[in-house]
Motif scaffolding. Structure first.
Motif, PDB file in Angstrom:
ATOM      1  N   SER A  91       2.654  23.085  22.505  1.00  0.00           N
ATOM      2  CA  SER A  91       2.345  24.198  23.409  1.00  0.00           C
ATOM      3  C   SER A  91       2.222  23.697  24.843  1.00  0.00           C
ATOM      4  O   SER A  91       1.998  24.473  25.760  1.00  0.00           O
ATOM      5  CB  SER A  91       1.058  24.901  22.988  1.00  0.00           C
ATOM      6  N   GLY A  92       2.402  22.386  25.030  1.00  0.00           N
ATOM      7  CA  GLY A  92       2.305  21.792  26.357  1.00  0.00           C
ATOM      8  C   GLY A  92       3.590  21.113  26.789  1.00  0.00           C
ATOM      9  O   GLY A  92       4.453  20.787  25.966  1.00  0.00           O
ATOM     10  N   ALA A  93       3.721  20.916  28.084  1.00  0.00           N
ATOM     11  CA  ALA A  93       4.850  20.181  28.658  1.00  0.00           C
ATOM     12  C   ALA A  93       4.297  19.189  29.674  1.00  0.00           C
ATOM     13  O   ALA A  93       3.183  19.349  30.185  1.00  0.00           O
ATOM     14  CB  ALA A  93       5.835  21.136  29.327  1.00  0.00           C
ATOM     15  N   TRP A  94       5.094  18.169  29.984  1.00  0.00           N
ATOM     16  CA  TRP A  94       4.687  17.143  30.944  1.00  0.00           C
ATOM     17  C   TRP A  94       4.907  17.646  32.366  1.00  0.00           C
ATOM     18  O   TRP A  94       5.890  18.324  32.653  1.00  0.00           O
ATOM     19  CB  TRP A  94       5.455  15.850  30.712  1.00  0.00           C
ATOM     20  N   VAL A  95       3.979  17.312  33.246  1.00  0.00           N
ATOM     21  CA  VAL A  95       4.045  17.689  34.655  1.00  0.00           C
ATOM     22  C   VAL A  95       3.788  16.456  35.518  1.00  0.00           C
ATOM     23  O   VAL A  95       3.153  15.498  35.073  1.00  0.00           O
ATOM     24  CB  VAL A  95       3.027  18.805  34.993  1.00  0.00           C
ATOM     25  N   VAL A  96       4.284  16.494  36.760  1.00  0.00           N
ATOM     26  CA  VAL A  96       4.068  15.406  37.717  1.00  0.00           C
ATOM     27  C   VAL A  96       3.530  16.016  39.006  1.00  0.00           C
ATOM     28  O   VAL A  96       4.072  17.004  39.508  1.00  0.00           O
ATOM     29  CB  VAL A  96       5.376  14.642  38.005  1.00  0.00           C
ATOM     30  N   SER A  97       2.492  15.406  39.549  1.00  0.00           N
ATOM     31  CA  SER A  97       1.917  15.848  40.816  1.00  0.00           C
ATOM     32  C   SER A  97       2.628  15.163  41.968  1.00  0.00           C
ATOM     33  O   SER A  97       2.728  13.936  42.003  1.00  0.00           O
ATOM     34  CB  SER A  97       0.425  15.499  40.876  1.00  0.00           C
ATOM     35  N   LEU A  98       3.113  15.951  42.914  1.00  0.00           N
ATOM     36  CA  LEU A  98       3.725  15.387  44.111  1.00  0.00           C
ATOM     37  C   LEU A  98       2.665  15.006  45.134  1.00  0.00           C
ATOM     38  O   LEU A  98       2.986  14.487  46.189  1.00  0.00           O
ATOM     39  CB  LEU A  98       4.732  16.367  44.723  1.00  0.00           C
ATOM     40  N   ASP A  99       1.403  15.238  44.815  1.00  0.00           N
ATOM     41  CA  ASP A  99       0.304  14.796  45.673  1.00  0.00           C
ATOM     42  C   ASP A  99       0.215  13.274  45.644  1.00  0.00           C
ATOM     43  O   ASP A  99       0.219  12.625  46.677  1.00  0.00           O
ATOM     44  CB  ASP A  99      -1.011  15.419  45.201  1.00  0.00           C
ATOM     45  N   ASN A 100       0.174  12.708  44.420  1.00  0.00           N
ATOM     46  CA  ASN A 100      -0.028  11.267  44.289  1.00  0.00           C
ATOM     47  C   ASN A 100       0.793  10.629  43.166  1.00  0.00           C
ATOM     48  O   ASN A 100       0.617   9.467  42.869  1.00  0.00           O
ATOM     49  CB  ASN A 100      -1.505  10.970  44.039  1.00  0.00           C
ATOM     50  N   GLY A 101       1.674  11.387  42.523  1.00  0.00           N
ATOM     51  CA  GLY A 101       2.498  10.849  41.442  1.00  0.00           C
ATOM     52  C   GLY A 101       1.845  10.887  40.083  1.00  0.00           C
ATOM     53  O   GLY A 101       2.390  10.357  39.117  1.00  0.00           O
TER      54      GLY A 101
ATOM     55  N   ASP B 224      -0.192  16.247  31.043  1.00  0.00           N
ATOM     56  CA  ASP B 224       0.395  17.286  30.203  1.00  0.00           C
ATOM     57  C   ASP B 224      -0.378  18.562  30.471  1.00  0.00           C
ATOM     58  O   ASP B 224      -1.547  18.523  30.841  1.00  0.00           O
ATOM     59  CB  ASP B 224       0.348  16.901  28.724  1.00  0.00           C
ATOM     60  N   SER B 225       0.291  19.679  30.316  1.00  0.00           N
ATOM     61  CA  SER B 225      -0.350  20.952  30.601  1.00  0.00           C
ATOM     62  C   SER B 225       0.165  22.023  29.652  1.00  0.00           C
ATOM     63  O   SER B 225       1.317  21.983  29.226  1.00  0.00           O
ATOM     64  CB  SER B 225      -0.070  21.366  32.041  1.00  0.00           C
ATOM     65  N   ASP B 226      -0.690  22.995  29.365  1.00  0.00           N
ATOM     66  CA  ASP B 226      -0.276  24.124  28.549  1.00  0.00           C
ATOM     67  C   ASP B 226       0.850  24.859  29.262  1.00  0.00           C
ATOM     68  O   ASP B 226       0.808  25.052  30.483  1.00  0.00           O
ATOM     69  CB  ASP B 226      -1.471  25.062  28.329  1.00  0.00           C
ATOM     70  N   LYS B 227       1.850  25.275  28.518  1.00  0.00           N
ATOM     71  CA  LYS B 227       3.037  25.904  29.095  1.00  0.00           C
ATOM     72  C   LYS B 227       2.756  27.269  29.725  1.00  0.00           C
ATOM     73  O   LYS B 227       3.609  27.812  30.426  1.00  0.00           O
ATOM     74  CB  LYS B 227       4.126  26.029  28.029  1.00  0.00           C
ATOM     75  N   THR B 228       1.561  27.827  29.505  1.00  0.00           N
ATOM     76  CA  THR B 228       1.219  29.113  30.115  1.00  0.00           C
ATOM     77  C   THR B 228       0.672  28.947  31.529  1.00  0.00           C
ATOM     78  O   THR B 228       0.554  29.934  32.254  1.00  0.00           O
ATOM     79  CB  THR B 228       0.192  29.874  29.264  1.00  0.00           C
ATOM     80  N   TYR B 229       0.326  27.722  31.942  1.00  0.00           N
ATOM     81  CA  TYR B 229      -0.178  27.489  33.292  1.00  0.00           C
ATOM     82  C   TYR B 229       0.971  27.638  34.283  1.00  0.00           C
ATOM     83  O   TYR B 229       2.144  27.572  33.916  1.00  0.00           O
ATOM     84  CB  TYR B 229      -0.801  26.115  33.420  1.00  0.00           C
TER      85      TYR B 229
END
Length: 193
Positions: free
Chosen positions: A163-173, A177-182
Motif C-alpha cells: 500500500s506504500g511506494a518509495w519517495v525521495v525528498s528534494l530538500d535533502n535527498g 516509504d509512504s502510503d500511496k494515498t498521501y
C-alpha cells in the motif's frame, strides 16, 4: 586406483566451479557507482575526503530545448518542469503520466510528443540527488524549473507493504516509504536501459 563415474563427475564439477568462480571474481570490475557529490570534509576518511565513485559528466544536465532535460550521467530524459501538476496521490500521479502519454495531459513548457513517460524508479529518482547540496539536493546550475523541496513519488512499490511506494525528498535527498494515498510531487522521466 579408479573412481566410479559418479564420483569422478562430482569432483570435476566441483573443480570447474572453483576455477570459474575464481576467474570471474578476479576479472570482474566493480560496478560503476556514481559519486555522491559531497566534497566537504567532515571527518578523516569520510565521503567528502575520499570522493569515491564514477565522476559526473560536466555539464551534468543538458537542456533539450523542448521542455525536457537529458541527464548525461544516466542518459535519462526528465521533464524540465519538476512540478507539472502539483502534489497528488500515487494512483493520480500514474494517471497524469498516462494522460501525458495519451495526449490528454500536458506540462508547462513541454513541446515534445514522446509517449513513453513514466514515474521514475526509486533508483532513478535517487540518481538526481547531489548530497553536497540541499534545498534542493540537486547539483549547482541544474536547468530544471519548479523544483519543490518536498517529496517526489517513485514508481517503485514497497515490497514489505504494497500500500506504500518509495519517495525521495528534494530538500535533502532523504528516502522514505509512504502510503500511496498521501500527496507528493510528480516528476516524469523517460528512457534508460
Amino acid at each position: 586406483m579408479f573412481l566410479d563415474n559418479g564420483v569422478a563427475e562430482w569432483i570435476l564439477a566441483i573443480s570447474l566451479f572453483f576455477v570459474f568462480s575464481s576467474v570471474h571474481a578476479a576479472g570482474a570490475p566493480p560496478a560503476p557507482v556514481p559519486k555522491t557529490g559531497q566534497t566537504t570534509l567532515y571527518g578523516a576518511g569520510d565521503d567528502g575526503a575520499l570522493q569515491k565513485g564514477l565522476a559526473w559528466a560536466t555539464p551534468r544536465f543538458s537542456d533539450m530545448g523542448d521542455g525536457t532535460v537529458r541527464d548525461t550521467l544516466t542518459s535519462l530524459i526528465w521533464m524540465k518542469n519538476a512540478n507539472c501538476w502539483g502534489d497528488m496521490a500515487w494512483l493520480s500521479a500514474l494517471a497524469k503520466v498516462a494522460g501525458l502519454n495519451g495526449g490528454t495531459e500536458t506540462c508547462s513548457g513541454y513541446t515534445g510528443n514522446q509517449t513513453d513517460w513514466r514515474l521514475p524508479s526509486i533508483k532513478e529518482l535517487r540518481s538526481l540527488i547531489d548530497y553536497g547540496h540541499f534545498k534542493p539536493a540537486l547539483s549547482a546550475g541544474y536547468p530544471f524549473s519548479g523544483v519543490q523541496t518536498n517529496y517526489y513519488w517513485s514508481g517503485s512499490t514497497v515490497a514489505s507493504g504494497t500500500s506504500g511506494a518509495w519517495v525521495v525528498s528534494l530538500d535533502n535527498g532523504y528516502v522514505n516509504d509512504s502510503d500511496k494515498t498521501y500527496s507528493f510531487y510528480v516528476w516524469p522521466v523517460r528512457g534508460g536501459p
